[in-house]
Design a protein around this motif. Structure first.
Motif, PDB file in Angstrom:
ATOM      1  N   PRO A 198       1.078  -1.098  -0.073  1.00  0.00           N
ATOM      2  CA  PRO A 198      -0.158   0.224   0.137  1.00  0.00           C
ATOM      3  C   PRO A 198       0.688   1.293   0.164  1.00  0.00           C
ATOM      4  N   GLY A 199       0.458   2.467  -0.099  1.00  0.00           N
ATOM      5  CA  GLY A 199       0.803   3.584  -0.171  1.00  0.00           C
ATOM      6  C   GLY A 199       1.673   4.159  -1.447  1.00  0.00           C
ATOM      7  N   LEU A 200       2.559   4.766  -1.168  1.00  0.00           N
ATOM      8  CA  LEU A 200       3.198   5.602  -2.296  1.00  0.00           C
ATOM      9  C   LEU A 200       4.189   4.494  -2.858  1.00  0.00           C
ATOM     10  N   ASP A 201       4.558   4.643  -4.327  1.00  0.00           N
ATOM     11  CA  ASP A 201       5.290   3.715  -5.016  1.00  0.00           C
ATOM     12  C   ASP A 201       5.334   2.274  -4.828  1.00  0.00           C
ATOM     13  N   ALA A 202       4.077   1.644  -5.190  1.00  0.00           N
ATOM     14  CA  ALA A 202       3.683   0.428  -5.080  1.00  0.00           C
ATOM     15  C   ALA A 202       4.738  -0.399  -5.813  1.00  0.00           C
ATOM     16  N   GLN A 203       5.052   0.063  -7.144  1.00  0.00           N
ATOM     17  CA  GLN A 203       5.901  -0.474  -8.036  1.00  0.00           C
ATOM     18  C   GLN A 203       7.218  -0.785  -7.458  1.00  0.00           C
ATOM     19  N   GLY A 204       7.830   0.115  -7.083  1.00  0.00           N
ATOM     20  CA  GLY A 204       9.110   0.187  -6.493  1.00  0.00           C
ATOM     21  C   GLY A 204       9.337  -0.727  -5.227  1.00  0.00           C
ATOM     22  N   GLN A 205       8.191  -0.683  -4.420  1.00  0.00           N
ATOM     23  CA  GLN A 205       8.193  -1.569  -3.193  1.00  0.00           C
ATOM     24  C   GLN A 205       8.119  -2.954  -3.902  1.00  0.00           C
ATOM     25  N   ALA A 206       7.435  -3.197  -4.789  1.00  0.00           N
ATOM     26  CA  ALA A 206       7.377  -4.611  -5.380  1.00  0.00           C
ATOM     27  C   ALA A 206       8.798  -5.202  -5.828  1.00  0.00           C
ATOM     28  N   LEU A 207       9.486  -4.390  -6.814  1.00  0.00           N
ATOM     29  CA  LEU A 207      10.720  -4.635  -7.117  1.00  0.00           C
ATOM     30  C   LEU A 207      11.769  -4.717  -6.076  1.00  0.00           C
ATOM     31  N   GLU A 208      11.652  -3.984  -5.084  1.00  0.00           N
ATOM     32  CA  GLU A 208      12.705  -4.051  -3.989  1.00  0.00           C
ATOM     33  C   GLU A 208      12.464  -5.137  -3.212  1.00  0.00           C
ATOM     34  N   TYR A 209      11.230  -5.667  -3.088  1.00  0.00           N
ATOM     35  CA  TYR A 209      10.806  -6.808  -2.127  1.00  0.00           C
ATOM     36  C   TYR A 209      11.381  -8.319  -2.945  1.00  0.00           C
ATOM     37  N   GLY A 210      11.383  -8.175  -4.205  1.00  0.00           N
ATOM     38  CA  GLY A 210      11.630  -9.276  -5.104  1.00  0.00           C
ATOM     39  C   GLY A 210      10.412 -10.165  -5.485  1.00  0.00           C
ATOM     40  N   ALA A 211       9.185  -9.441  -5.404  1.00  0.00           N
ATOM     41  CA  ALA A 211       7.786 -10.022  -5.841  1.00  0.00           C
ATOM     42  C   ALA A 211       8.053 -10.495  -7.149  1.00  0.00           C
TER      43      ALA A 211
END
Length: 200
Positions: A117-130
């Motif tokens: 949730p929140g800002l930059d969900a795409q960046g969060q997904a990449l950083e997490y390795g989803a």
């Protein structure tokens, strides 16, 4: 005919996708009666006017949140809006705003909620390795990116994805998912049990 209000802060690509779906007949039973932005220079406002739609900016900068929300609520009520679509509206909706339109505010978020949730969900997904990303159309409640989920679409995360390539592929799905979710709500053929949206 359901009267839609659209709130945006930027270019409004999801707003334009909804307008196109209405114009081509794939989204039926509704009309956009008002486009509002909290930014006077939002490109989406100019785009709305070019389509012949009523569009207004109610700038939020330097105004207390409650006062700004009251102005937004008044504009939507004056336009007799039945349902509100957030389309890149970059402000948190206050409880007062939600109370004025209970279960009548929709949002789209570029992740498979409740993940990222929140800002930059795409960046969060990449950083997490989803390995799978996507988008979610949901009702808005008092928590950020939290309300009952209506539609989700998945997008694979490729090994060579950048933030921009992943965001672009998610956005393609957003444009389809928002119209689909909106049509489901307009049909009235659903019920909500707890957090679950269930089609009749």
């Amino acid at each position: 005919m359901t009267r839609l209000g659209v709130l945006l802060s930027g270019r409004g690509s999801n707003f334009l996708a909804i307008a196109e779906a209405i114009n081509n007949g794939s989204l039926r039973g509704c009309e956009i009666v008002l486009v509002l932005s909290n930014k006077a220079d939002a490109p989406g406002i100019d785009a709305a006017r070019q389509l012949g739609l009523e569009a207004r900016a109610i700038p939020s900068k330097g105004i207390p949140r409650q006062e700004h929300d009251r102005q937004m609520i008044a504009a939507l009520q004056d336009a007799r809006v039945d349902l509100i679509c957030l389309a890149g509206y970059m402000r948190i909706i206050s409880p007062e705003f939600i109370a004025a339109f209970p279960n009548r505010i929709l949002n789209i978020h570029p992740s498979l909620l409740p993940s990222f949730p929140g800002l930059d969900a795409q960046g969060q997904a990449l950083e997490y390795g989803a390995k799978i990303a996507g988008c979610t159309v949901h009702f808005v409640d008092e928590q950020v990116d939290h309300g009952t989920i209506i539609v989700q679409r998945t997008v694979p995360v490729l090994d060579n994805d950048t933030h921009d390539t992943l965001a672009a592929r998610i956005l393609e799905q957003e444009h389809q998912a928002y119209a689909e979710g909106l049509q489901r709500v307009l049909s009235g053929e659903y019920r909500i049990e707890g957090r679950r949206y269930i089609r009749k």
